[in-house]
Motif scaffolding. Structure first.
Motif, PDB file in Angstrom:
ATOM      1  N   PRO A  48      60.987  49.640  38.369  1.00  0.00           N
ATOM      2  CA  PRO A  48      61.925  50.753  38.537  1.00  0.00           C
ATOM      3  C   PRO A  48      62.949  50.772  37.410  1.00  0.00           C
ATOM      4  O   PRO A  48      63.389  49.743  36.935  1.00  0.00           O
ATOM      5  N   HIS A  49      63.291  51.953  36.970  1.00  0.00           N
ATOM      6  CA  HIS A  49      64.282  52.101  35.925  1.00  0.00           C
ATOM      7  C   HIS A  49      65.074  53.360  36.194  1.00  0.00           C
ATOM      8  O   HIS A  49      64.676  54.184  37.003  1.00  0.00           O
ATOM      9  N   LEU A  50      66.174  53.508  35.550  1.00  0.00           N
ATOM     10  CA  LEU A  50      67.002  54.686  35.760  1.00  0.00           C
ATOM     11  C   LEU A  50      66.473  55.821  34.922  1.00  0.00           C
ATOM     12  O   LEU A  50      66.291  55.682  33.713  1.00  0.00           O
TER      13      LEU A  50
ATOM     14  N   HIS B 183      71.505  52.592  46.381  1.00  0.00           N
ATOM     15  CA  HIS B 183      70.192  52.724  47.002  1.00  0.00           C
ATOM     16  C   HIS B 183      69.257  53.546  46.117  1.00  0.00           C
ATOM     17  O   HIS B 183      68.101  53.182  45.892  1.00  0.00           O
ATOM     18  N   LEU B 184      69.770  54.654  45.589  1.00  0.00           N
ATOM     19  CA  LEU B 184      68.951  55.506  44.733  1.00  0.00           C
ATOM     20  C   LEU B 184      68.564  54.768  43.454  1.00  0.00           C
ATOM     21  O   LEU B 184      67.419  54.882  42.981  1.00  0.00           O
ATOM     22  N   ALA B 185      69.497  54.002  42.901  1.00  0.00           N
ATOM     23  CA  ALA B 185      69.200  53.231  41.694  1.00  0.00           C
ATOM     24  C   ALA B 185      68.110  52.200  41.952  1.00  0.00           C
ATOM     25  O   ALA B 185      67.252  51.956  41.092  1.00  0.00           O
ATOM     26  N   SER B 186      68.110  51.607  43.157  1.00  0.00           N
ATOM     27  CA  SER B 186      67.076  50.627  43.492  1.00  0.00           C
ATOM     28  C   SER B 186      65.700  51.273  43.580  1.00  0.00           C
ATOM     29  O   SER B 186      64.677  50.599  43.460  1.00  0.00           O
ATOM     30  N   LEU B 187      65.693  52.606  43.788  1.00  0.00           N
ATOM     31  CA  LEU B 187      64.430  53.350  43.841  1.00  0.00           C
ATOM     32  C   LEU B 187      64.021  53.875  42.471  1.00  0.00           C
ATOM     33  O   LEU B 187      62.978  54.498  42.322  1.00  0.00           O
ATOM     34  N   GLY B 188      64.880  53.641  41.469  1.00  0.00           N
ATOM     35  CA  GLY B 188      64.510  54.008  40.107  1.00  0.00           C
ATOM     36  C   GLY B 188      65.144  55.261  39.580  1.00  0.00           C
ATOM     37  O   GLY B 188      64.697  55.813  38.577  1.00  0.00           O
ATOM     38  N   TYR B 189      66.187  55.766  40.235  1.00  0.00           N
ATOM     39  CA  TYR B 189      66.763  57.037  39.805  1.00  0.00           C
ATOM     40  C   TYR B 189      68.283  56.974  39.731  1.00  0.00           C
ATOM     41  O   TYR B 189      68.940  56.236  40.469  1.00  0.00           O
ATOM     42  N   THR B 190      68.815  57.789  38.851  1.00  0.00           N
ATOM     43  CA  THR B 190      70.238  58.111  38.842  1.00  0.00           C
ATOM     44  C   THR B 190      70.325  59.616  39.038  1.00  0.00           C
ATOM     45  O   THR B 190      69.630  60.373  38.378  1.00  0.00           O
TER      46      THR B 190
END
Length: 500
Positions: A491-493, A10-17
């Motif tokens: 979105p990207h990591l 879910h967090l990755a889909s928002l652009g974060y790791t």
């Protein structure tokens, strides 16, 4: 899929790791919000002023404000369920509106948090003095305030698991202390029946009682924030979309009930309410504690109170550091390269934590030069937190009107729009009440101190944005809550810089 894998996806889909560890249990997450809200700190700090202004009926403001802040918490619950990102109001405003609005929201809220930390730790010094049996001199208050900041910072530096444990300990001490003290007062030291909360005892004899009640209602307005801290640590909680909304609501329910119980117990235990109203008893809480528990017993009670102050400061620091880290991770502010650095060993953002310790310490130290200056700085604290809240509530309302439909695990459905509107109306009304001039005999700048301090913060933020356009260089996702909007950035990591 395991919860941790789902959370990461879910967090990755928002652009974060995330580099945080999800070591905070639902109970600890609630405890963090509760100790930030801290019914003991709120009531012990404002009780005397509110009782002197409007008499016992001032207690009703706790119920009124509790309902208003619950509306805000419901709006926040929908947002955090969809966007469980560390930092709270800043990333929420970013996803609902855009970078500029988010920058200003985070700026206002961060300064409010830092000044609130200073206010809480500075006030703690006045309770340390009677525990130690010494005079609450300026130097004593400063030393105790700095010691509280240092201890809170050390706890935060030990990582999420220790922070969570400390929050649970703080919650337990505070709730047990509140129930024990309040229960004993009601059983053994009660001077009035419940009907006292309908008796104003002649408060505001030369003016409007409504005006007096609104002024006294600051006891409620200063009480009911802290629930948002549950969302500030969203990347440290498993299954945050479901658990954080529950923790936010529980913070309001349980924290509000505890605050109301403590306030009722003290109100019914003040032997001479008239002496509080005419100013001859300026510290009714200390009077009640000494009468009910004796000098030794009252000191033991104050020790529990000091634990509450420490827990409150600790939770405030955690919220402020996650906000500063979130700013840094998105490259939104000067010093981002430091604020986004992360300690893999401790699983905390060290430089963001240092910021949350150093700035409040400097404000506390400023009282050595001018107590009046500290008063002016911290006068912004509560108003700034409410302003940050309402900037998010307004952004959510705007997004709804543009087509945003919350898609997280917690949704209000058809009630979303009316609750959002009601939360905004309440919040604006509360800010007007806080900023309303009530000292006509004072200099105009003191009479409008809250409003002026807020204006200074906003103007400095606008000037900074104009001169240092760091927000424009941020490539993190934004304004993606509204459907069918133009694609702004894919979105990207985002990998935070790691400190060993």
């Amino acid at each position: 899929m395991h919860h941790s894998e789902h959370d990461d996806a879910h967090l990755a889909s928002l652009g974060y790791t995330s580099e945080f560890r999800r070591d905070m249990s639902p109970w600890a997450n609630f405890s963090l919000g509760f100790t930030y809200l801290s019914p003991v700190v709120g009531i012990y700090t404002v009780f005397a002023v509110s009782l002197a202004l409007a008499g016992p009926p001032m207690i009703w403001s706790l119920l009124i404000v509790g309902v208003g802040q619950l509306l805000v918490a419901l709006v926040f619950s929908e947002i955090v369920a969809q966007f469980p990102v560390a930092g709270g109001v800043y990333p929420w405003a970013r996803r609902l509106w855009g970078k500029k609005w988010a920058w200003m929201t985070g700026w206002v809220y961060l300064l409010a948090l830092l000044t609130t930390i200073a206010s809480v730790t500075y006030t703690a010094g006045f309770y340390v003095a009677p525990v130690l049996g010494i005079e609450a001199s300026t130097d004593t208050v400063i030393i105790c305030g700095l010691a509280t900041i240092l201890l809170a910072t050390l706890i935060n530096f030990l990582g999420t698991r220790v922070l969570a444990m400390a929050a649970v300990i703080g919650f337990t001490a505070e709730i047990v202390g509140a129930l024990a003290v309040g229960g004993w007062l009601l059983i053994a030291h009660r001077h009035h029946g419940v009907g006292v909360i309908f008796d104003s005892f002649g408060a505001a004899p030369h003016g409007s009682y409504v005006s007096a009640f609104l002024a006294a209602s600051l006891i409620g307005i200063y009480q009911y924030y802290g629930f948002e801290a549950c969302g500030d640590v969203a990347e440290e909680v498993p299954n945050p979309g479901r658990l954080i909304p529950k923790a936010m609501r529980r913070t309001i329910y349980i924290g509000g009930a505890a605050a109301t119980f403590v306030c009722l117990a003290f109100t019914m235990s003040v032997a001479n309410i008239g002496a509080v109203l005419d100013g001859s008893d300026p510290d009714p809480i200390n009077t009640v504690l000494v009468e009910a528990f004796g000098s030794v017993g009252s000191r033991l009670v104050l020790c529990v109170v000091l634990i509450s102050f420490l827990s409150c400061a600790m939770s405030l620091q955690a919220a402020a550091s996650r906000l500063a880290y979130s700013y840094g991770r998105d490259d939104m502010i000067l010093g981002s390269s430091l604020f986004k650095r992360f300690s893999a060993k401790r699983a905390v953002p060290p430089y963001a934590l240092i910021l949350a310790g150093v700035v409040p310490a400097l404000i506390v130290l400023l009282s050595r030069v001018s107590t009046d200056a500290v008063t002016k700085i911290v006068s912004f604290a509560a108003f700034g937190i409410y302003l940050g809240f309402q900037m998010v509530v307004f952004a959510a309302l705007r997004a709804r009107l543009k087509g945003w439909e919350p898609s997280g695990a917690y949704r209000l459905g058809k009630w979303g729009l009316p609750v959002n509107i009601a939360a905004l109306v309440y919040g604006v009304g509360a800010m007007v009440n806080m900023a309303w001039p009530r000292t006509p005999d004072a200099a105009w700048y003191d009479n409008y101190l809250v409003l002026l301090s807020a204006a200074v913060v906003v103007v400095i933020g606008v000037v900074y944005m104009a001169l240092h356009r760091s927000y424009g260089r941020s490539n993190a996702p934004f304004n993606d809550a509204i459907p069918d909007s133009e694609p702004l950035i894919a979105p990207h990591l985002l990998e935070p810089e790691v400190v060993q």
